[in-house]
Design a protein around this motif. Structure first.
Motif, mmCIF file in Angstrom:
data_model
loop_
_atom_site.group_PDB
_atom_site.id
_atom_site.type_symbol
_atom_site.label_atom_id
_atom_site.label_comp_id
_atom_site.label_asym_id
_atom_site.label_seq_id
_atom_site.Cartn_x
_atom_site.Cartn_y
_atom_site.Cartn_z
ATOM 1 N N MET A 14 6.316 -14.562 7.143
ATOM 2 C CA MET A 14 7.008 -14.002 5.992
ATOM 3 C C MET A 14 8.490 -13.907 6.311
ATOM 4 O O MET A 14 8.868 -13.713 7.459
ATOM 5 C CB MET A 14 6.475 -12.620 5.682
ATOM 6 N N PHE A 48 6.808 -9.698 -2.347
ATOM 7 C CA PHE A 48 6.407 -9.136 -1.055
ATOM 8 C C PHE A 48 7.664 -8.882 -0.235
ATOM 9 O O PHE A 48 8.453 -9.804 0.004
ATOM 10 C CB PHE A 48 5.516 -10.119 -0.296
ATOM 11 N N PRO A 92 5.222 -9.905 11.893
ATOM 12 C CA PRO A 92 4.132 -10.193 10.965
ATOM 13 C C PRO A 92 2.947 -10.811 11.675
ATOM 14 O O PRO A 92 3.126 -11.659 12.537
ATOM 15 C CB PRO A 92 4.754 -11.179 9.981
ATOM 16 N N PRO A 109 0.829 -1.215 0.000
ATOM 17 C CA PRO A 109 0.000 0.000 0.000
ATOM 18 C C PRO A 109 0.860 1.259 0.000
ATOM 19 O O PRO A 109 2.031 1.207 0.373
ATOM 20 C CB PRO A 109 -0.743 -0.122 1.325
ATOM 21 N N PRO A 138 3.927 -6.042 5.430
ATOM 22 C CA PRO A 138 4.239 -6.543 4.101
ATOM 23 C C PRO A 138 3.919 -5.504 3.027
ATOM 24 O O PRO A 138 2.855 -4.902 3.055
ATOM 25 C CB PRO A 138 3.345 -7.775 3.950
#
Lengths: 448, 180
Positions: free
Chosen positions: B91, B114, B86, B42, B49
């Motif tokens: 991740m 990612f 996370p 975003p 992430p």
């Protein structure tokens, strides 16, 4: 298009043979392969992929993995020489033995880090083959599936929310049937080994999707039929071989253990809980098995029993046992939602982990070079969102069931009857949301 | 008339939610071998992430280059605040270059990966593009905001059950009032 494939005589056998080959490979690699679980088939396939495929199949189809069960295939082979003619002891004709085995399994999984010991995983699978062979080699029918197998019970309970069911197409055809091949069998096909008489069967409880009844029915009147998930739980009619859920405290216990177990199993992998265990170990100088055992005793036995008893006592004290048994079943979709959230998370984050393991095996046989251990993850930005969606769906279905069941206890307002159980479901949901947002330990995965 | 006005207002509001596949452009670099455009989602970036997409083009023809090797890494701020953990997730939070591939892109002209952005503050993304003998590497300064709280990030899913229960209760009330 799928119908003829499913009806094909060797369809189930093909699936079972495929699963048997995988099981043998896992056993061999578990005993002979590396001791590091992410490098071993026994550390990767059963704990990450098989469990995820199982719950996804239950969500989208039904009890597919009982259909493909390799243990019953070996059992069927063994029965060619073993008698299998005795009746299962009357005292054990319930789910209590399975409940005890599930509690034992969930405890052992955490206490002994089963996912991290390939040889133990291999030993468990081997013991499973021997157990199925021993039980059904002595006792008739599918006693192992119905009364013993913890995996089968897990499938039975979760498949209550599955969209497909083995059932009769036209009840009027069964009304005129006089041979009852679906349960008695005939010269070419055995009948239902789990004693489910199709005209009176309802829902997926105890159904292994073996399709023996489908093959046995001379009128082609039994099939895999779609319907609304959990529709069978709306009413509590007497079911073939199961009776009414309101009278089955053992099935209620099974649902409670598996529902609370879904949350306990996931909670046992999140950082705050692991930190708490570490603090307890340090504070009281006890080995790590102590806090694990106490927490699981609390979350799998004490808490479910207390919560269910309190809910039933507040909901309908005059019919406490019946209320407890009936409403506990309604928690199954919520538990299923949590299992789905948990297992799909592991699957997406570790989807490709078997590839280097197969590469390693090929290397061991001199067929290829060293595998590339660094594999990409399928984890995506909104993975917690998907997990929440499963949990949301489970909660809403549970609440709907609670709302549908409440009128079975007249004399009090519907809201008063359902509220304690609805609150319990919402508390479990809140615990699930909390777990989803915690950092989770990765098991069976090599992280780069 | 009201219906048409509502539809027009809804259509007019749609661009607010519109994002290109791969997010928003945060950097563009032209060299003799490549034109490299970096997308992020975003935006603004929060600790957590981040979906980083890279479009590599031929500077002469402007055609996308699909066979270039694209790697991305994130360098934390000099004095990072508490590390982001996370949510229920494993991740890869270790550093190092990570390969961006078209397999993770919906738009197959982009290479995506990612990247776990582990701390808020001023940090940088580094992008490396290689093809044959040509290699281009450059840094993209990024200002990372604090992590979004789970309740904020997933509020629609958390609000879904109460809304569904409310609608169901409303439905039952209407049915009770007017059974016909």
């Amino acid at each position: 298009m799928i119908g003829p494939i499913v009806r094909w005589k060797y369809f189930r056998r093909s699936l079972q043979i495929l699963m048997l080959v995988l099981a043998v490979a896992i056993i061999l690699d578990g005993f002979l392969g590396p001791k590091v679980s992410p490098m071993n088939l026994a550390g990767v396939l059963p704990w990450t992929h098989w469990r995820a495929f199982t719950v996804v199949a239950l969500l989208g189809f039904g009890n597919f993995f009982c259909m493909a069960c390799p243990f019953t295939f070996v059992r069927d082979l063994g029965r060619r020489i073993l008698p299998g003619n005795r009746e299962w002891p009357r005292a054990l004709r319930s789910k209590w033995l399975s409940v005890a085995l599930i509690v034992l399994y969930l405890w052992a999984y955490e206490a002994f880090d089963l996912w991290d010991k390939p040889w133990v995983t291999a030993a468990i699978i081997l013991a499973y083959f021997l157990g199925a062979l021993a039980v059904d080699g002595v006792f008739r029918g599918a006693s192992f599936c119905k009364y013993v197998c913890p995996i089968g019970q897990f499938h039975f309970i979760q498949s209550l929310a599955s969209p497909f069911e083995v059932k009769v197409r036209r009840p009027d055809v069964c009304a005129s049937c006089r041979t009852y091949d679906c349960i008695k069998g005939n010269a070419s096909q055995r009948g239902c080994e789990l004693k489910l008489f199709q005209p009176r069967k309802s829902g997926n409880m105890d159904c292994t999707f073996c399709l023996d009844c489908v093959s046995a029915c001379p009128h082609d009147n039994v099939g895999i039929i779609a319907g609304a998930p959990a529709r069978d739980l709306f009413r509590d009619l007497p079911r073939s071989s199961i009776g009414r859920y309101a009278r089955r405290l053992d099935i209620a216990a099974l649902v409670l253990v598996l529902t609370f177990g879904a949350f306990a199993n996931a909670a046992g992998m999140v950082t705050p809980v692991l930190d708490l265990f570490a603090k307890i170990e340090a504070r009281f100088s006890v080995p790590d098995i102590v806090p694990v055992t106490l927490s699981l005793l609390l979350s799998l036995v004490v808490l479910p029993a207390l919560c269910a008893w309190a809910c039933a006592a507040l909901s309908a004290p005059a019919r406490l046992r019946e209320n407890l048994s009936r409403f506990s079943i309604a928690l199954a979709p919520l538990g299923f939602g949590m299992w789905l959230a948990h297992f799909t998370f592991h699957f997406f984050t570790a989807a490709f982990t078997p590839l280097p393991v197969f590469g390693r095996i090929a290397h061991d046989f001199g067929l290829s070079g060293q595998p590339e251990w660094k594999v990409p993850s399928l984890a995506f930005y909104n993975l917690p969102g998907l997990e929440l969606l499963f949990l949301d769906a489970g909660l809403l279905l549970t609440l709907y069931l609670v709302w549908r069941i409440a009128p079975e206890f007249p004399g009090r307002s519907r809201l008063r009857v359902l509220l304690p159980w609805a609150i319990l479901a919402m508390l479990l949901y809140a615990a699930g949301v909390w777990i989803i947002f915690q950092p989770m330990e990765m098991r069976g995965t090599l992280m780069s | 008339m009201k219906r048409i006005a509502f539809m027009l207002a809804a259509i007019a509001a749609l661009p607010v939610f519109a994002h290109a596949d791969g997010g928003i452009v945060i950097a563009r670099k032209e060299t003799k071998d490549f034109i490299t455009t970096v997308f992020a989602s975003p935006v603004p970036l929060h600790a957590g992430p981040a979906d980083i997409g890279i479009l590599v083009q031929d500077p002469q023809t402007k055609e996308p280059i699909l066979d270039a090797a694209v790697d991305v890494t994130w360098t934390p701020p000099a004095q990072p605040k508490a590390e982001w953990l996370p949510p229920c997730c494993s991740m890869k939070t270790g550093g190092g270059w990570q390969r961006a591939t078209q397999a993770y892109s919906k738009n197959k002209l982009l290479s995506s990966v990612f990247i776990p952005i582990k701390a808020e503050g001023s940090s940088q993304l580094s992008v490396r593009v290689s093809r044959g003998d040509a290699t281009e590497e450059f840094d993209v300064p990024v200002e990372v905001l604090p992590p979004v709280s789970p309740a904020h990030a997933y509020w629609p899913l958390l609000a879904f059950p109460p809304v569904a229960i409310g609608l169901f209760a409303l439905n039952r009330r209407i049915v009770r009032r007017d059974p016909a």
